[in-house]
Design an enzyme around this catalytic site. Sequence first.
Site, mmCIF file in Angstrom:
data_model
loop_
_atom_site.group_PDB
_atom_site.id
_atom_site.type_symbol
_atom_site.label_atom_id
_atom_site.label_comp_id
_atom_site.label_asym_id
_atom_site.label_seq_id
_atom_site.Cartn_x
_atom_site.Cartn_y
_atom_site.Cartn_z
ATOM 1 N N MET A 59 -10.332 9.028 16.632
ATOM 2 C CA MET A 59 -11.351 9.930 16.074
ATOM 3 C C MET A 59 -12.108 10.632 17.196
ATOM 4 S SD MET A 59 -14.644 9.119 13.634
ATOM 5 C CE MET A 59 -15.523 8.122 14.838
ATOM 6 N N GLY A 93 -11.242 10.822 20.445
ATOM 7 C CA GLY A 93 -10.297 11.555 21.292
ATOM 8 C C GLY A 93 -9.899 12.883 20.672
ATOM 9 N N GLY A 99 -18.779 3.766 26.051
ATOM 10 C CA GLY A 99 -19.132 2.422 25.608
ATOM 11 C C GLY A 99 -19.518 2.453 24.146
ATOM 12 N N SER A 100 -20.546 1.675 23.810
ATOM 13 C CA SER A 100 -20.978 1.593 22.403
ATOM 14 C C SER A 100 -22.385 1.021 22.354
ATOM 15 C CB SER A 100 -20.040 0.663 21.638
ATOM 16 O OG SER A 100 -20.646 0.281 20.432
ATOM 17 N N SER A 101 -23.105 1.363 21.290
ATOM 18 C CA SER A 101 -24.488 0.872 21.169
ATOM 19 C C SER A 101 -24.515 -0.622 20.872
ATOM 20 C CB SER A 101 -25.207 1.629 20.043
ATOM 21 O OG SER A 101 -24.516 1.422 18.819
ATOM 22 N N CYS A 102 -23.362 -1.230 20.607
ATOM 23 C CA CYS A 102 -23.370 -2.670 20.317
ATOM 24 C C CYS A 102 -23.519 -3.500 21.591
ATOM 25 C CB CYS A 102 -22.125 -3.089 19.552
ATOM 26 S SG CYS A 102 -20.680 -3.155 20.572
ATOM 27 N N TYR A 162 -16.430 -7.230 21.674
ATOM 28 C CA TYR A 162 -16.289 -5.802 22.017
ATOM 29 C C TYR A 162 -17.384 -5.422 23.011
ATOM 30 C CZ TYR A 162 -15.956 -0.742 20.872
ATOM 31 O OH TYR A 162 -15.806 0.624 20.909
ATOM 32 N N LYS A 196 -17.146 -3.737 26.824
ATOM 33 C CA LYS A 196 -17.777 -2.446 27.119
ATOM 34 C C LYS A 196 -18.780 -2.593 28.273
ATOM 35 C CE LYS A 196 -15.623 0.279 24.344
ATOM 36 N NZ LYS A 196 -14.797 1.373 24.914
ATOM 37 N N HIS A 206 -15.353 1.347 9.707
ATOM 38 C CA HIS A 206 -16.813 1.290 9.768
ATOM 39 C C HIS A 206 -17.400 1.668 8.408
ATOM 40 C CE1 HIS A 206 -16.008 1.559 14.170
ATOM 41 N NE2 HIS A 206 -17.090 0.824 14.237
ATOM 42 N N LYS A 209 -14.811 4.278 -0.965
ATOM 43 C CA LYS A 209 -15.188 3.485 -2.143
ATOM 44 C C LYS A 209 -15.824 4.389 -3.206
ATOM 45 C CE LYS A 209 -16.316 -0.940 0.117
ATOM 46 N NZ LYS A 209 -17.428 -1.910 0.352
HETATM 47 O O1 GFB Z 1 -20.221 0.207 10.476
HETATM 48 P P1 GFB Z 1 -20.190 -1.282 10.490
HETATM 49 O O2 GFB Z 1 -18.916 -1.942 10.064
HETATM 50 O O3 GFB Z 1 -20.498 -1.790 11.956
HETATM 51 O O4 GFB Z 1 -21.357 -1.878 9.547
HETATM 52 P P2 GFB Z 1 -21.820 -2.156 12.781
HETATM 53 C C1 GFB Z 1 -22.625 -1.323 9.538
HETATM 54 C C2 GFB Z 1 -23.439 -1.980 8.421
HETATM 55 O O5 GFB Z 1 -22.939 -1.480 7.171
HETATM 56 C C3 GFB Z 1 -23.311 -3.515 8.355
HETATM 57 C C4 GFB Z 1 -22.761 -2.565 6.276
HETATM 58 O O6 GFB Z 1 -24.575 -4.042 8.032
HETATM 59 C C5 GFB Z 1 -22.344 -3.706 7.200
HETATM 60 O O7 GFB Z 1 -22.509 -4.953 6.538
HETATM 61 N N1 GFB Z 1 -21.758 -2.224 5.254
HETATM 62 C C6 GFB Z 1 -22.032 -2.087 3.931
HETATM 63 C C7 GFB Z 1 -20.446 -2.013 5.451
HETATM 64 N N2 GFB Z 1 -20.897 -1.809 3.248
HETATM 65 C C8 GFB Z 1 -19.892 -1.757 4.181
HETATM 66 C C9 GFB Z 1 -18.490 -1.520 4.071
HETATM 67 O O8 GFB Z 1 -17.927 -1.316 2.975
HETATM 68 N N3 GFB Z 1 -17.773 -1.531 5.244
HETATM 69 C C10 GFB Z 1 -18.363 -1.761 6.454
HETATM 70 N N4 GFB Z 1 -17.606 -1.732 7.574
HETATM 71 N N5 GFB Z 1 -19.709 -2.012 6.597
HETATM 72 C C11 GFB Z 1 -20.162 -1.848 14.740
HETATM 73 C C12 GFB Z 1 -19.427 -2.743 15.717
HETATM 74 O O9 GFB Z 1 -21.169 -2.627 14.147
HETATM 75 O O10 GFB Z 1 -20.788 -0.769 15.411
HETATM 76 C C13 GFB Z 1 -18.430 -1.938 16.496
HETATM 77 O O11 GFB Z 1 -18.801 -3.798 14.995
HETATM 78 C C14 GFB Z 1 -19.091 -0.737 17.112
HETATM 79 O O12 GFB Z 1 -17.876 -2.735 17.496
HETATM 80 C C15 GFB Z 1 -19.854 0.049 16.090
HETATM 81 O O13 GFB Z 1 -19.959 -1.154 18.120
HETATM 82 C C16 GFB Z 1 -20.590 1.202 16.744
HETATM 83 O O14 GFB Z 1 -22.637 -0.952 12.992
HETATM 84 O O15 GFB Z 1 -22.488 -3.349 12.198
#
Ligand code: GFB
Length: 325
Positions: A19, A21, A110-113, A140, A144, A183, A191
């Site tokens: 995405m 890239g 990198g990433s904000s994580c 991760y 980073k 994400h 959904k």
């Molecule tokens: O985007 P996400 O998967 O990553 O989740 P992070 C963000 C928030 O959305 C979490 C909630 O609190 C999830 O529980 N959420 C609600 C959902 N519904 C959903 C869903 O259907 N799918 C997903 N995926 N989340 C990432 C890191 O953390 O941030 C990566 O794991 C990276 O490594 C990225 O750093 C920038 O924001 O929590």
Amino acid sequence: MSAFSLAGKRVWIAGDRGMVGSALTRRLENENCTLVSAPRARLDLRRQADTEAWMMAERPQVVFLAAALVGGIHANDTQPGPFLYDNLAIATNVIEAARLAGVEKLMFLGSSCIYPRITPQPISEAALLTGPLEPTNAWYAVAKIAGIKLCQAYRRQYACDFISVMPTNLYGPGDNFDLSQGHVVPALIRKAHEAQRSKAPTLEIWGSGTPRREFLYVDDAADACVFLMQNYTGEDFINVGTGEDLTIRELAEQVCRTVGFEGQLTFDRSKPDGMLEKRLDVSRLNGLGWRYRVDLAEGLKRTYAWYCQNFADASADPARRRTMQ
Ligand code: GFB
């Protein structure tokens, strides 16, 4: 300010099919540079010798290191091995190969994580390593952080012009719409779309809906990266974001408005919330002269339009994308 021209340069976007890239490829079309590419089938960046051999042969002058194994909270939490090993190998191999091949300038994404689970908001770059990481993505994050440190070490010891940027949560065309690996933004778009088409009464959100997140549209992120490549150099890394956040519930409500789904939200609290908040302090970036342009409402509209164009019929598998960028 330090002007670095891309004109006439051989530029390699490591991870050009992901995405970020792909957005960088679109953005660099406006620059008078030559893009070189290493199709993934030919080059596995986790293999050091292959990576060095390719770089010595191709000799890119500029590198955007966007290649990574990426995924959402569930992917990070359930695949600690590859999220640490693949991302560590990719970072160390490409940064070392760039040094050996005499790359003029490299940008590590990198990433904000990388920031502590609990830290004053908005999060300044100085917060790095001041507290424990968020467990769901510590793997991760460590990879980073190692990439950031390696760029700093090579700048100090070998005078390499290698810089690092820390993007906030990114979304947009080319995202991974797999419901378990992706994400939150692409997951909620898919959904809501499927709930709307099937006239389902509810849409399920992971977690409590109370965590706060900041989202930057991926073409804005690419523009910020090119801006910083051309106008910034230094050992300090730079946060890249909007500086604004909202709750996951508010995000879901906005996605439902974008898609036209009018059912109820339900919350699956058995799923992790992850970091409770991670809004970036973007004063360094703004101070250098860059601000975001695409707000969340517009970004969601464009992303949903891209999703519909690419996965109009249900048979197309939005999960087709590999998580390796
Ligand atoms: O985007 P996400 O998967 O990553 O989740 P992070 C963000 C928030 O959305 C979490 C909630 O609190 C999830 O529980 N959420 C609600 C959902 N519904 C959903 C869903 O259907 N799918 C997903 N995926 N989340 C990432 C890191 O953390 O941030 C990566 O794991 C990276 O490594 C990225 O750093 C920038 O924001 O929590």
